[in-house]
Design a protein around this motif. Structure first.
Motif, PDB file in Angstrom:
ATOM      1  N   ARG A 191     -54.514 -34.607  -8.406  1.00  0.00           N
ATOM      2  CA  ARG A 191     -54.713 -35.919  -7.781  1.00  0.00           C
ATOM      3  C   ARG A 191     -56.056 -35.997  -7.062  1.00  0.00           C
ATOM      4  NH1 ARG A 191     -50.445 -35.692  -5.166  1.00  0.00           N
ATOM      5  NH2 ARG A 191     -51.226 -35.108  -3.092  1.00  0.00           N
ATOM      6  N   GLU A 192     -56.454 -34.877  -6.445  1.00  0.00           N
ATOM      7  CA  GLU A 192     -57.712 -34.832  -5.699  1.00  0.00           C
ATOM      8  C   GLU A 192     -58.909 -34.464  -6.573  1.00  0.00           C
ATOM      9  OE1 GLU A 192     -58.176 -35.662  -2.548  1.00  0.00           O
ATOM     10  OE2 GLU A 192     -56.061 -36.216  -2.348  1.00  0.00           O
ATOM     11  N   HIS A 193     -58.684 -34.390  -7.873  1.00  0.00           N
ATOM     12  CA  HIS A 193     -59.736 -34.027  -8.832  1.00  0.00           C
ATOM     13  C   HIS A 193     -60.337 -32.664  -8.522  1.00  0.00           C
ATOM     14  CE1 HIS A 193     -60.719 -37.904 -11.222  1.00  0.00           C
ATOM     15  NE2 HIS A 193     -59.416 -37.782 -11.001  1.00  0.00           N
ATOM     16  N   ALA A 194     -59.479 -31.741  -8.077  1.00  0.00           N
ATOM     17  CA  ALA A 194     -59.920 -30.356  -7.924  1.00  0.00           C
ATOM     18  C   ALA A 194     -59.916 -29.643  -9.268  1.00  0.00           C
ATOM     19  CB  ALA A 194     -59.008 -29.616  -6.947  1.00  0.00           C
ATOM     20  N   THR A 195     -59.093 -30.133 -10.187  1.00  0.00           N
ATOM     21  CA  THR A 195     -59.025 -29.634 -11.570  1.00  0.00           C
ATOM     22  C   THR A 195     -58.203 -30.620 -12.378  1.00  0.00           C
ATOM     23  OG1 THR A 195     -58.358 -27.796 -13.018  1.00  0.00           O
ATOM     24  CG2 THR A 195     -56.965 -28.227 -11.098  1.00  0.00           C
ATOM     25  N   PRO A 196     -58.547 -30.819 -13.651  1.00  0.00           N
ATOM     26  CA  PRO A 196     -57.705 -31.709 -14.464  1.00  0.00           C
ATOM     27  C   PRO A 196     -56.456 -31.026 -15.016  1.00  0.00           C
ATOM     28  CG  PRO A 196     -59.614 -31.003 -15.716  1.00  0.00           C
ATOM     29  CD  PRO A 196     -59.793 -30.457 -14.326  1.00  0.00           C
ATOM     30  N   SER A 197     -56.462 -29.689 -15.046  1.00  0.00           N
ATOM     31  CA  SER A 197     -55.338 -28.980 -15.667  1.00  0.00           C
ATOM     32  C   SER A 197     -55.091 -27.669 -14.941  1.00  0.00           C
ATOM     33  CB  SER A 197     -55.627 -28.687 -17.144  1.00  0.00           C
ATOM     34  OG  SER A 197     -56.559 -27.617 -17.280  1.00  0.00           O
ATOM     35  N   ALA A 198     -53.897 -27.131 -15.148  1.00  0.00           N
ATOM     36  CA  ALA A 198     -53.577 -25.813 -14.602  1.00  0.00           C
ATOM     37  C   ALA A 198     -52.342 -25.269 -15.302  1.00  0.00           C
ATOM     38  CB  ALA A 198     -53.320 -25.885 -13.097  1.00  0.00           C
ATOM     39  N   VAL A 199     -52.254 -23.944 -15.317  1.00  0.00           N
ATOM     40  CA  VAL A 199     -51.036 -23.247 -15.744  1.00  0.00           C
ATOM     41  C   VAL A 199     -50.715 -22.233 -14.655  1.00  0.00           C
ATOM     42  CG1 VAL A 199     -49.964 -21.714 -17.437  1.00  0.00           C
ATOM     43  CG2 VAL A 199     -51.491 -23.551 -18.206  1.00  0.00           C
ATOM     44  N   VAL A 200     -49.460 -22.224 -14.227  1.00  0.00           N
ATOM     45  CA  VAL A 200     -48.999 -21.258 -13.229  1.00  0.00           C
ATOM     46  C   VAL A 200     -47.884 -20.427 -13.838  1.00  0.00           C
ATOM     47  CG1 VAL A 200     -47.984 -20.916 -10.942  1.00  0.00           C
ATOM     48  CG2 VAL A 200     -49.564 -22.830 -11.334  1.00  0.00           C
ATOM     49  N   LEU A 201     -48.018 -19.118 -13.751  1.00  0.00           N
ATOM     50  CA  LEU A 201     -47.008 -18.213 -14.288  1.00  0.00           C
ATOM     51  C   LEU A 201     -46.677 -17.171 -13.220  1.00  0.00           C
ATOM     52  CD1 LEU A 201     -46.766 -16.720 -17.838  1.00  0.00           C
ATOM     53  CD2 LEU A 201     -46.523 -15.222 -15.866  1.00  0.00           C
ATOM     54  N   VAL A 202     -45.388 -16.896 -13.064  1.00  0.00           N
ATOM     55  CA  VAL A 202     -44.928 -15.924 -12.077  1.00  0.00           C
ATOM     56  C   VAL A 202     -43.988 -14.934 -12.749  1.00  0.00           C
ATOM     57  CG1 VAL A 202     -43.736 -15.574  -9.874  1.00  0.00           C
ATOM     58  CG2 VAL A 202     -45.063 -17.680 -10.256  1.00  0.00           C
ATOM     59  N   VAL A 203     -44.255 -13.653 -12.543  1.00  0.00           N
ATOM     60  CA  VAL A 203     -43.381 -12.586 -13.031  1.00  0.00           C
ATOM     61  C   VAL A 203     -42.818 -11.850 -11.826  1.00  0.00           C
ATOM     62  CG1 VAL A 203     -43.180 -10.510 -14.454  1.00  0.00           C
ATOM     63  CG2 VAL A 203     -44.839 -12.290 -15.068  1.00  0.00           C
ATOM     64  N   LYS A 204     -41.501 -11.706 -11.795  1.00  0.00           N
ATOM     65  CA  LYS A 204     -40.853 -10.941 -10.725  1.00  0.00           C
ATOM     66  C   LYS A 204     -39.896  -9.949 -11.347  1.00  0.00           C
ATOM     67  CE  LYS A 204     -39.567 -10.282  -6.311  1.00  0.00           C
ATOM     68  NZ  LYS A 204     -38.997  -8.918  -6.433  1.00  0.00           N
ATOM     69  N   ASP A 205     -40.048  -8.669 -10.980  1.00  0.00           N
ATOM     70  CA  ASP A 205     -39.179  -7.611 -11.499  1.00  0.00           C
ATOM     71  C   ASP A 205     -39.143  -7.583 -13.031  1.00  0.00           C
ATOM     72  OD1 ASP A 205     -38.624  -7.094  -8.851  1.00  0.00           O
ATOM     73  OD2 ASP A 205     -36.714  -8.161  -8.857  1.00  0.00           O
ATOM     74  N   GLY A 206     -40.291  -7.848 -13.666  1.00  0.00           N
ATOM     75  CA  GLY A 206     -40.368  -7.803 -15.119  1.00  0.00           C
ATOM     76  C   GLY A 206     -39.814  -9.025 -15.818  1.00  0.00           C
ATOM     77  N   ASN A 207     -39.524 -10.092 -15.047  1.00  0.00           N
ATOM     78  CA  ASN A 207     -38.987 -11.325 -15.605  1.00  0.00           C
ATOM     79  C   ASN A 207     -39.946 -12.479 -15.355  1.00  0.00           C
ATOM     80  OD1 ASN A 207     -35.940 -10.556 -16.214  1.00  0.00           O
ATOM     81  ND2 ASN A 207     -36.461  -9.696 -14.220  1.00  0.00           N
ATOM     82  N   VAL A 208     -40.299 -13.220 -16.389  1.00  0.00           N
ATOM     83  CA  VAL A 208     -41.083 -14.432 -16.211  1.00  0.00           C
ATOM     84  C   VAL A 208     -40.134 -15.496 -15.671  1.00  0.00           C
ATOM     85  CG1 VAL A 208     -42.467 -16.211 -17.329  1.00  0.00           C
ATOM     86  CG2 VAL A 208     -42.677 -13.829 -18.070  1.00  0.00           C
ATOM     87  N   ILE A 209     -40.305 -15.849 -14.404  1.00  0.00           N
ATOM     88  CA  ILE A 209     -39.374 -16.775 -13.760  1.00  0.00           C
ATOM     89  C   ILE A 209     -39.969 -18.156 -13.554  1.00  0.00           C
ATOM     90  CG2 ILE A 209     -38.099 -14.921 -12.620  1.00  0.00           C
ATOM     91  CD1 ILE A 209     -39.652 -15.740 -10.011  1.00  0.00           C
TER      92      ILE A 209
END
Length: 609
Positions: free
Chosen positions: A238-256
């Motif tokens: 919204r603030e035009h800091a970036t037009p796109s993003a991907v966020v990925l989190v792995v915990k204990d060997g699991n992509v959550i």
């Protein structure tokens, strides 16, 4: 309570999971999750894992190893949810998909491994049965079967691995795909006598050896607690800091958590996908150059205490001869920061490629042959060392490490890391110069360059210095998806092992990722958390290691929490902006992840058990 949750190892085997897992894998969660509904399904379906059976695995083919030597095709004989099955397979390796109805046998000539999806209806078709008979003569074949288990009698004469799931659903498809690669352990046994070969109690067990794609609840985190990530990323867009993003989190060997946001550009015409490829910028330093250094260190081809002159004849008569390799990796060799773009002359580039101008820096922008050897490398060798022994971050360090790596490995950096890591790990997008391997639509544009190459940079490295050396440098040039970075860093988190293969000794990982300097927080090549300083996150443990990238990327791995956090964006599109930093988007997301972990509890485990 969280510890109790992990101890009991509750598994989520439910029809609800089919829907939510697919959303997670393909694009994340857009709506709040009804936790009462999750609980009801967990209670009802928590024995699902025992019903998926692995047969004929006497050669331990499953889970698949040696991915670098395999070329895998998935063939659908008429099974529903084949798309979900194949999409999950692609989280582990490059997979080509075929439909049996219009398949020509010669199309399979280049493939080593065939994963054939069947169900009772298709398995009893003579043409399908004959096809399996024929291809198993000279191909490695794996059968992924779904539906009534009595159909196994049809496979009595075959010895190839069979994974049979009695359910035909989206969840059973994604679940079975993970068993093939070791994301989920096989634990089931046949409940009934099917045939003389397949008797009750038959079934092979395997161990989990790769990432599992699951939900936060599996590791004691409520999905709703991670909704703060959405708010932070949406603020960035919204603030035009970036037009796109991907966020990925792995915990204990699991992509959550694995979610894409926004579009490649602000016009919204190309929505971001979780498997899109980004310019990683300085994340290259750890995901390529440091990996290569670690491997050569283990092979005793690089001694961290040896001087640069030991490996580089060019530096022996310069002020850099006595600098130890270790100091280069720690950014305390005294190197200054250099601008190579301003050195370009009109005769150094042209709009057309030729023998004399072979280095492609962008569309219609080619650099003359040997420009790096004639101009850039000599300039680096001539520089003074005004900050010797002090921490000063300089890209020159990784130009130098690339020189050492390529001379000691007798391979170019891009080829070395591809052969040693990316291919065998199943990192299907990671590499330099992605335009040579992928369609432009899969690569997120980085910047509309108005000052150097004067074109849209999409699949060509953003860093000007790296662009002058054919996009392959020690400090920048690597492109990858979030999933590929998760795989690489889970391997490090595992102490150097992934997919049943040891890439590093645990002590090597510990050496390079631990603090190694008396004058900075740095590890060897790796950046690290600043104790008490709030970097990279207020809540990150002191053992956290990783790196950020100028284009708006980062990867941070926290051994204490068994956590991997990946953030990818193109913050410099259409031109460089500092809003991503001023709004603290990356650290705030990381804080939100830690907050969700801290608030986790074992309520689901208590109810199910």
């Amino acid at each position: 309570m969280k510890g109790n949750f992990k101890e009991k190892k509750v598994r989520f085997h439910s029809l609800y999971y089919a829907v939510f897992l697919l959303i997670l894998v393909l694009g994340g969660f857009d709506n709040p999750i009804n936790e009462k509904e999750i609980l009801a399904q967990l209670v009802k379906q928590n024995d699902f894992q025992r019903s998926t059976v692995l047969l004929n695995n006497q050669l331990r083919t499953i889970p698949l190893k040696d991915l670098a030597s395999r070329r895998i095709a998935s063939i659908n004989t008429g099974v529903s949810n084949s798309a979900e099955f194949d999409n999950m397979l692609r989280n582990y390796d490059a997979i080509s998909s075929f439909n049996f109805e219009n398949l020509r046998l010669d199309a399979l000539n280049s493939f080593t491994t065939l994963v054939i999806q069947v169900n009772p209806e298709t398995l009893f078709k003579p043409e399908v049965f004959s096809f399996i008979q024929e291809v198993q003569k000279n191909k490695e074949v794996i059968i992924a079967g779904f539906g009534n288990s009595t159909a196994l009698q049809r496979l009595e004469e075959f010895n190839m691995p069979v994974i049979w799931n009695p359910e035909q659903s989206a969840f059973s498809a994604t679940y079975t795909a993970q068993v093939i690669f070791g994301g989920i352990a096989a634990e089931g046994r046949l409940a009934l006598n099917i045939s003389p070969k397949y008797m009750a109690g038959t079934g092979y067990f395997t161990e989990k050896s790769r990432l599992k794609y699951s939900l936060p609840e599996e590791v004691g985190i409520q999905s709703s607690k991670l909704s703060a990530i959405d708010d932070i990323v949406e603020e960035a867009i919204r603030e035009h800091a970036t037009p796109s993003a991907v966020v990925l989190v792995v915990k204990d060997g699991n992509v959550i958590f694995n979610k894409a946001y926004g579009s490649h550009t602000y016009d919204g015409n190309n929505p971001t996908q979780v498997n899109d490829i980004y310019d990683l910028a300085s994340v290259t330093k750890v995901a390529a150059t440091t990996m290569a250094t670690m491997k050569l260190y283990e092979k005793e081809k690089i001694n961290l205490n040896a001087n640069l002159g030991t490996y580089l004849a060019d530096v022996r008569n310069t002020n850099k001869n006595e600098i130890p390799v270790k100091d280069v990796l720690l950014h305390q060799a005294g190197f200054v920061n250099l601008d190579f773009f301003s050195d370009l002359r009109s005769g150094d580039h042209t709009s057309d490629s030729s023998f004399f101008y072979p280095v492609k820096a962008a569309d219609h922008y080619f650099i003359r042959r040997n420009y790096y050897q004639d101009v850039m490398w000599p300039k680096m060798l001539r520089t003074p060392l005004p900050t010797r022994g002090r921490y000063v971050y300089s890209d020159i360090s990784m130009y130098v490490m690339k020189e050492i790596i390529e001379r000691q490995a007798e391979k170019t950096l891009d080829k070395f890391v591809l052969d040693e890591f990316y291919k065998p790990l199943g990192m299907r997008t990671a590499g330099f110069n992605p335009r040579r391997r992928f369609d432009a639509d899969q690569i997120v544009p980085t910047e509309r360059d108005t000052y150097f190459r004067k074109t849209l940079l999409q699949g060509y490295v953003h860093d000007s210095g790296a662009s002058l050396v054919d996009g392959i440098s020690g400090h920048a040039g690597l492109f990858a998806s979030a999933n590929d970075l998760a795989i690489l860093n889970q391997m490090l988190l595992n102490g150097g092992t992934y997919g049943g293969v040891q890439y590093f000794k645990p002590e090597t990982v510990e050496l390079f990722t631990a603090r190694q300097s008396n004058v900075s927080r740095r590890g060897l090549g790796f950046d690290r958390a600043e104790a008490g300083g709030g970097y990279p996150s207020r809540l990150a443990s002191s053992s956290t290691f990783g790196h950020t990238g100028y284009t708006g990327t980062c990867v941070w791995t926290d051994p204490k929490e068994k956590l991997v956090y990946v953030f990818l964006s193109n913050r410099v599109y259409p031109s460089a902006s500092n809003k991503l930093n001023s709004l603290r988007i990356r650290p705030r997301i990381q804080d939100a992840i830690y907050a969700a972990i801290a608030e986790g509890n074992g309520s689901f485990a208590s109810a199910v058990n």
